[in-house]
Motif scaffolding. Structure first.
Motif, PDB file in Angstrom:
ATOM      1  N   ASP A  60     -64.553  56.571 -23.916  1.00 51.00           N
ATOM      2  CA  ASP A  60     -64.046  56.599 -25.287  1.00 51.00           C
ATOM      3  C   ASP A  60     -63.032  57.714 -25.518  1.00 51.00           C
ATOM      4  O   ASP A  60     -62.906  58.235 -26.631  1.00 51.00           O
ATOM      5  N   SER A  61     -62.306  58.088 -24.477  1.00 53.04           N
ATOM      6  CA  SER A  61     -61.298  59.140 -24.594  1.00 53.04           C
ATOM      7  C   SER A  61     -60.014  58.711 -23.893  1.00 53.04           C
ATOM      8  O   SER A  61     -60.041  57.978 -22.893  1.00 53.04           O
ATOM      9  N   ARG A  78     -57.224  65.779 -23.680  1.00 51.39           N
ATOM     10  CA  ARG A  78     -58.122  64.666 -24.006  1.00 51.39           C
ATOM     11  C   ARG A  78     -58.081  64.415 -25.510  1.00 51.39           C
ATOM     12  O   ARG A  78     -58.163  65.358 -26.303  1.00 51.39           O
ATOM     13  N   TYR A  79     -57.971  63.137 -25.899  1.00 55.10           N
ATOM     14  CA  TYR A  79     -57.954  62.714 -27.289  1.00 55.10           C
ATOM     15  C   TYR A  79     -59.108  61.749 -27.539  1.00 55.10           C
ATOM     16  O   TYR A  79     -59.513  61.000 -26.640  1.00 55.10           O
ATOM     17  N   ASP A  80     -59.629  61.742 -28.776  1.00 54.12           N
ATOM     18  CA  ASP A  80     -60.650  60.769 -29.106  1.00 54.12           C
ATOM     19  C   ASP A  80     -59.982  59.479 -29.586  1.00 54.12           C
ATOM     20  O   ASP A  80     -58.758  59.334 -29.563  1.00 54.12           O
ATOM     21  N   THR A  81     -60.796  58.507 -30.011  1.00 53.17           N
ATOM     22  CA  THR A  81     -60.269  57.186 -30.352  1.00 53.17           C
ATOM     23  C   THR A  81     -59.551  57.150 -31.687  1.00 53.17           C
ATOM     24  O   THR A  81     -59.020  56.113 -32.073  1.00 53.17           O
ATOM     25  N   THR A  82     -59.507  58.264 -32.400  1.00 52.88           N
ATOM     26  CA  THR A  82     -58.687  58.355 -33.607  1.00 52.88           C
ATOM     27  C   THR A  82     -57.367  59.051 -33.343  1.00 52.88           C
ATOM     28  O   THR A  82     -56.549  59.212 -34.241  1.00 52.88           O
ATOM     29  N   LEU A  98     -59.053  66.694 -28.554  1.00 56.32           N
ATOM     30  CA  LEU A  98     -60.381  67.261 -28.327  1.00 56.32           C
ATOM     31  C   LEU A  98     -60.370  68.435 -27.365  1.00 56.32           C
ATOM     32  O   LEU A  98     -61.185  69.349 -27.474  1.00 56.32           O
ATOM     33  N   TRP A 141     -62.705  48.486 -29.423  1.00 55.28           N
ATOM     34  CA  TRP A 141     -62.022  49.774 -29.583  1.00 55.28           C
ATOM     35  C   TRP A 141     -60.562  49.530 -29.893  1.00 55.28           C
ATOM     36  O   TRP A 141     -59.895  48.771 -29.229  1.00 55.28           O
TER      37      TRP A 141
END
Length: 329
Positions: free
Chosen positions: A154-155, A166-170, A174, A304
């Motif tokens: 989920d990243s 690293r980025y989250d799903t929005t 992160l 997703w």
């Protein structure tokens, strides 16, 4: 045209692969070029890197590959023009988009969105593309030109220069680590709970090359490294194996120990990006009913969807496209 050299590499082993049982390992898609300008892709057996003899020419040299929605997506560059191309698992071209003003590089597939790293005259970063190769309005992360993309856990992981992020799903950032003079990053891939990254490491004796495994939840934590003879040009993960292309070869490593388990010498051909397709049966019957659609149709939407905060009207600039008809078998 297809590369005769790659076909000759495949001749000795293709018959064996075609007769193999259906329940074999997945298939590796290899981007390659005879001259560093034109390009092609080929299917290679994931178990032992045996070429299948199934190849397809591209609109230009491959700069990125990704697997998703039952399709192989390729970013290509040729004659000063960038292309995004979609192929089914028989390597039939089902769609092509022509893009002006931007050069596309690494690709990653996330749920129902293709993520593409790009470099333009005034901006660069990552943009979202739907399964019809239309750019998603507002789906843009403003970054230096990415050298690697990967999605997992989920990243979204992005490499550029000496930085790994690293980025989250929005689309929220992160974690980000700048390794400064330690290393410059190349391609990325995610698998087995690890993030793998190609590295060029500056040493007193000159540059050294490796692939390292990182903890995806702590990018400053490196697990192990595989030494290479030259810079990694493509990475892919599948069936517990780590696939690495460099210069004129492709190798497979045990993702836990780093031991080399298979090797494919491409001769005079230049290796390029990689992507892995799980559970393909054989080239002439490329899809099982449970894994993909041989016609390249769009499957049920993934749960997703990337929601990236926009920094400008990149989507409008990128939307110029040219459709090509589906190739015949």
């Amino acid at each position: 045209m297809y590369s005769d050299t790659f076909k000759r590499i495949a001749v000795a082993a293709a018959a064996t692969l075609l007769l193999a049982p259906a329940a074999q390992a997945g298939v590796l898609v290899v981007g390659y070029s005879p001259d560093q300008t034109s390009g092609s892709i080929a299917l290679v057996g994931g178990a032992d890197l045996t070429p299948t003899g199934v190849t397809q020419s591209l609109a230009g040299k491959a700069t990125g590959l990704a697997w998703g929605a039952g399709s192989i997506f390729a970013a290509t560059q040729g004659g000063g023009t960038s292309y995004l191309q979609r192929f089914n698992t028989a390597l039939q071209n089902t769609d092509t988009a022509t893009i002006s003003s931007y050069q596309f590089g690494p690709l990653a597939y996330a749920g129902s969105t293709l993520l593409a790293g790009f470099d333009g005259f005034i901006d660069s970063g990552v943009v979202g593309v739907d399964n019809s190769l239309d750019f998603v309005p507002g789906s843009y992360i403003d970054l230096p030109e990415p050298s690697g993309l990967a999605f997992g856990g989920d990243s979204l992981f992005v490499a550029y220069g000496s930085t790994l992020s690293r980025y989250d799903t929005t689309g929220a950032l992160l974690d980000s680590v700048d390794f400064s003079a330690f290393a410059d990053f190349g391609p990325l891939t995610f698998g087995g709970g690890k993030l793998f990254a190609g590295l060029t490491v500056a040493t007193f004796g000159g540059d050294a090359y490796a692939v390292a495994a990182f903890d995806p939840f702590d990018l400053s934590s490196m697990n192990f490294a595989v030494d290479l003879d030259s810079a990694a040009l493509g990475l892919a993960y599948g069936d517990g194996g780590l696939f690495v292309s460099e210069a004129h070869s492709v190798a497979k490593y045990d993702a836990a120990s780093g031991d080399k388990t298979a090797f494919l010498d491409l001769g005079a051909l230049y290796a390029g990006p990689l992507t892995f397709i799980p559970q393909i049966t054989r080239p002439e019957d490329p899809c099982s009913s449970r894994t993909c659609d041989p016609g390249g149709a769009v499957p049920e939407p993934g749960s997703w969807a990337l929601m990236i905060i926009g920094f400008g009207g990149v989507g409008a600039t990128l939307r110029q496209r040219r459709r090509l008809g589906t190739a015949t078998a």
